[in-house]
Design a protein around this motif. Structure first.
Motif, mmCIF file in Angstrom:
data_model
loop_
_atom_site.group_PDB
_atom_site.id
_atom_site.type_symbol
_atom_site.label_atom_id
_atom_site.label_comp_id
_atom_site.label_asym_id
_atom_site.label_seq_id
_atom_site.Cartn_x
_atom_site.Cartn_y
_atom_site.Cartn_z
ATOM 1 N N ARG A 46 0.837 -1.217 0.000
ATOM 2 C CA ARG A 46 0.000 0.000 0.000
ATOM 3 C C ARG A 46 0.865 1.258 0.000
ATOM 4 O O ARG A 46 0.544 2.246 -0.659
ATOM 5 C CB ARG A 46 -0.959 -0.023 1.196
ATOM 6 N N LEU A 70 -11.457 -4.240 -5.699
ATOM 7 C CA LEU A 70 -11.470 -5.313 -4.685
ATOM 8 C C LEU A 70 -10.927 -4.695 -3.399
ATOM 9 O O LEU A 70 -9.767 -4.871 -3.033
ATOM 10 C CB LEU A 70 -10.579 -6.488 -5.136
ATOM 11 N N LEU A 95 -17.352 -7.637 -3.344
ATOM 12 C CA LEU A 95 -18.500 -8.562 -3.383
ATOM 13 C C LEU A 95 -19.058 -8.827 -1.998
ATOM 14 O O LEU A 95 -20.180 -9.318 -1.873
ATOM 15 C CB LEU A 95 -18.022 -9.917 -3.925
ATOM 16 N N GLU A 122 -19.505 -6.962 -8.217
ATOM 17 C CA GLU A 122 -18.427 -7.813 -8.710
ATOM 18 C C GLU A 122 -17.430 -6.919 -9.475
ATOM 19 O O GLU A 122 -17.826 -6.007 -10.214
ATOM 20 C CB GLU A 122 -19.033 -8.891 -9.620
HETATM 21 C C1 LIG Z 1 -6.942 -9.280 -1.033
HETATM 22 S S1 LIG Z 1 -8.476 -8.602 -0.571
HETATM 23 C C2 LIG Z 1 -8.293 -6.876 -0.865
HETATM 24 C C3 LIG Z 1 -7.422 -6.171 0.108
HETATM 25 C C4 LIG Z 1 -7.353 -4.683 -0.021
HETATM 26 N N1 LIG Z 1 -7.164 -4.246 -1.387
HETATM 27 C C5 LIG Z 1 -6.266 -4.138 0.897
HETATM 28 O O1 LIG Z 1 -5.367 -3.409 0.450
HETATM 29 O O2 LIG Z 1 -6.327 -4.434 2.111
HETATM 30 C C6 LIG Z 1 -9.517 -9.075 -1.882
HETATM 31 C C7 LIG Z 1 -10.957 -8.583 -1.746
HETATM 32 O O3 LIG Z 1 -11.628 -8.872 -2.963
HETATM 33 C C8 LIG Z 1 -12.965 -9.253 -2.671
HETATM 34 N N2 LIG Z 1 -13.400 -10.031 -3.856
HETATM 35 C C9 LIG Z 1 -13.031 -11.290 -4.212
HETATM 36 N N3 LIG Z 1 -13.511 -11.572 -5.447
HETATM 37 C C10 LIG Z 1 -14.189 -10.473 -5.863
HETATM 38 C C11 LIG Z 1 -14.865 -10.142 -7.059
HETATM 39 N N4 LIG Z 1 -14.943 -10.994 -8.082
HETATM 40 N N5 LIG Z 1 -15.413 -8.910 -7.167
HETATM 41 C C12 LIG Z 1 -15.328 -8.015 -6.148
HETATM 42 N N6 LIG Z 1 -14.696 -8.282 -4.979
HETATM 43 C C13 LIG Z 1 -14.114 -9.484 -4.858
HETATM 44 C C14 LIG Z 1 -12.894 -9.998 -1.374
HETATM 45 O O4 LIG Z 1 -14.136 -9.940 -0.689
HETATM 46 C C15 LIG Z 1 -11.766 -9.238 -0.647
HETATM 47 O O5 LIG Z 1 -12.300 -8.230 0.175
#
Ligand SMILES: C[S@@+](CC[C@H](N)C(=O)[O-])C[C@H]1O[C@@H](n2cnc3c(N)ncnc32)[C@H](O)[C@@H]1O
Ligand SMILES: [Zn+2]
Length: 405
Positions: A46, A70, A95, A122
């Protein structure tokens, strides 16, 4: 919140994150079961986003619109809104309804709700509805679980001309050659298990972005990228134009590797089969790729990152600053790095200090640098045969001086 939370500080943000239960040994397990994903160990990731975006915005000299499809707890977007000047708007999405609620709460607590909108959607859908002119983003940060490849097409379509995309990949097993079939499926390239597999991982990720971009007559050029902990991270600029896309594709190729003597070289996609024979030992070389075989960063962009760091909190992250410096120095070297310990053990010599090897190489007129990929790794224009010779010389010199003593 309908689940237990705790407050953390990261950068200039104060955030609510899920409280984790369990022993410290099982933190990864506790994290994977948390109602919303949050990993404090991704702070470097980050911090690098803050610095890259600050350098990009400074050069653009106008406000920027971002997307984090995400977003998890929203920590990344909130930090970008707080720490980078000229951020006009950030569209975040997830999601998971709990992630959306906590991300909204975090935006509110940090007084950046006016800049941040969080959607329960999504990621591909969110990016798709922004894939047309006037709706695209200046910066898109794709930080998924595992591989970002399911989101590459929509990311390219939703990125403005001249915009930046940031990709995290944590699926290191396929990328480093433990599961080559999965790598071919996801990244369109074959990995090899070598001592420089983390660099290959980054090149396979860059290659996947280059080929996806080309389908939309778009070029990609890495501005900064690195490997750390359990992931690789790529920041790349996208530009529109069929010719530019062709030019970008010309940076795709294979790395040929000799498993017997560790010689390696990068060759273009249409390589002469004769080049598949090792120049040193005559063995047949194995190929990894197709992958991106050109620069993994732009040295002038790295310089802009160093300049932008002055006056930014992330400038105090020494690990990040030395990473930027090292990545900048590494860009002028061809693919692959050497592991000093591997070579020493092959020639039957004791391990040598990295500094000693670096000065022995530069005293003999070779270009050489440490690499951020590996503590004991070096990048050099010396061949494997020359390296083995120099390390043998150092070993013999050492023997002589201990005899004299
Ligand atoms: C690795 S985490 C993100 C961490 C965040 N970017 C951070 O810096 O702390 C991935 C996130 O993507 C979400 N997610 C997974 N598949 C998804 C999709 N197809 N569309 C949207 N969100 C999704 C999960 O719920 C999760 O919160
Ligand atoms: Zn060989």
């Amino acid at each position: 919140m309908e689940f237990p939370t705790t407050v953390v500080r990261e950068g200039e943000a104060t955030l609510l994150v899920p409280e984790l239960y369990g022993s410290t040994k099982n933190l990864d397990r506790a994290r994977s079961r948390a109602p919303v994903f949050y990993n404090p160990r991704m702070r470097l990731n980050r911090d690098s986003a803050v610095l890259v975006l600050a350098a990009h915005q400074k050069k653009l000299t106008r406000n920027v619109v971002l997307c984090e499809p995400l977003c998890g707890t929203g920590i990344r977007g909130v930090r970008l809104a707080l720490e980078v000047e000229g951020v006009e708007r950030i569209l975040m999405g997830d999601l998971n309804p709990r992630a959306v609620r906590i991300a909204e709460e975090n935006a509110y607590k940090n007084r950046v709700s006016d800049k941040i909108e969080v959607r329960l959607m999504e990621a591909n859908l969110l990016l798709s509805i922004h894939g047309r002119p006037l709706h695209r983003f200046d910066y898109i940060d794709v930080d998924p679980f595992g591989s970002p490849t399911p989101f590459l097409d929509t990311t390219v379509r939703a990125c403005k001309k001249g915009g930046l995309v940031a990709l995290t990949a944590t699926d290191m097993a396929p990328l480093c050659g433990v599961n080559p079939r999965a790598c071919l499926r996801k990244y369109g390239g074959r990995p090899l298990k070598t001592e420089y597999s983390h660099e290959q991982a980054l090149r396979l990720l860059a290659g996947a972005l280059a080929t996806t971009s080309a389908r939309y007559e778009t070029s990609m050029s890495p501005v900064f990228s690195y490997s750390a902990d359990h992931y690789v991270r790529l920041y790349a600029r996208l530009e529109k134009g069929a010719r530019k896309a062709d030019q970008s594709l010309s940076n795709m190729g294979y790395i040929l590797h000799c498993c017997k003597c560790s010689d390696r070289k990068a060759v273009p996609l249409r390589a002469d089969p004769a080049s598949y024979v090792c120049d040193f030992c005559g063995s047949r070389m194995r190929e990894a790729g197709p992958m991106w075989v050109e620069n993994l960063a732009d040295p002038s962009f790295c310089e802009e990152m160093l300049e932008a760091s002055e006056g930014l909190g992330v400038g105090g992250n020494r690990r990040l600053m030395s990473l930027v410096q090292l990545v900048k120095e590494e860009t002028s070297f061809s693919p692959g790095y050497f592991d000093i310990d591997d070579i020493c053990s092959r020639i039957g010599a004791p391990s040598q200090a990295t500094d000693r090897v670096l000065s022995a190489l530069s005293d003999r007129g070779f270009r050489v640098t440490r690499t951020h990929f590996e503590d004991r790794g070096i990048k050099t224009d010396a061949t494997i045969a020359e390296l083995e010779h120099i390390l043998t010389e150092i070993h013999i010199d050492e023997g002589r001086s201990s005899d004299v003593a």
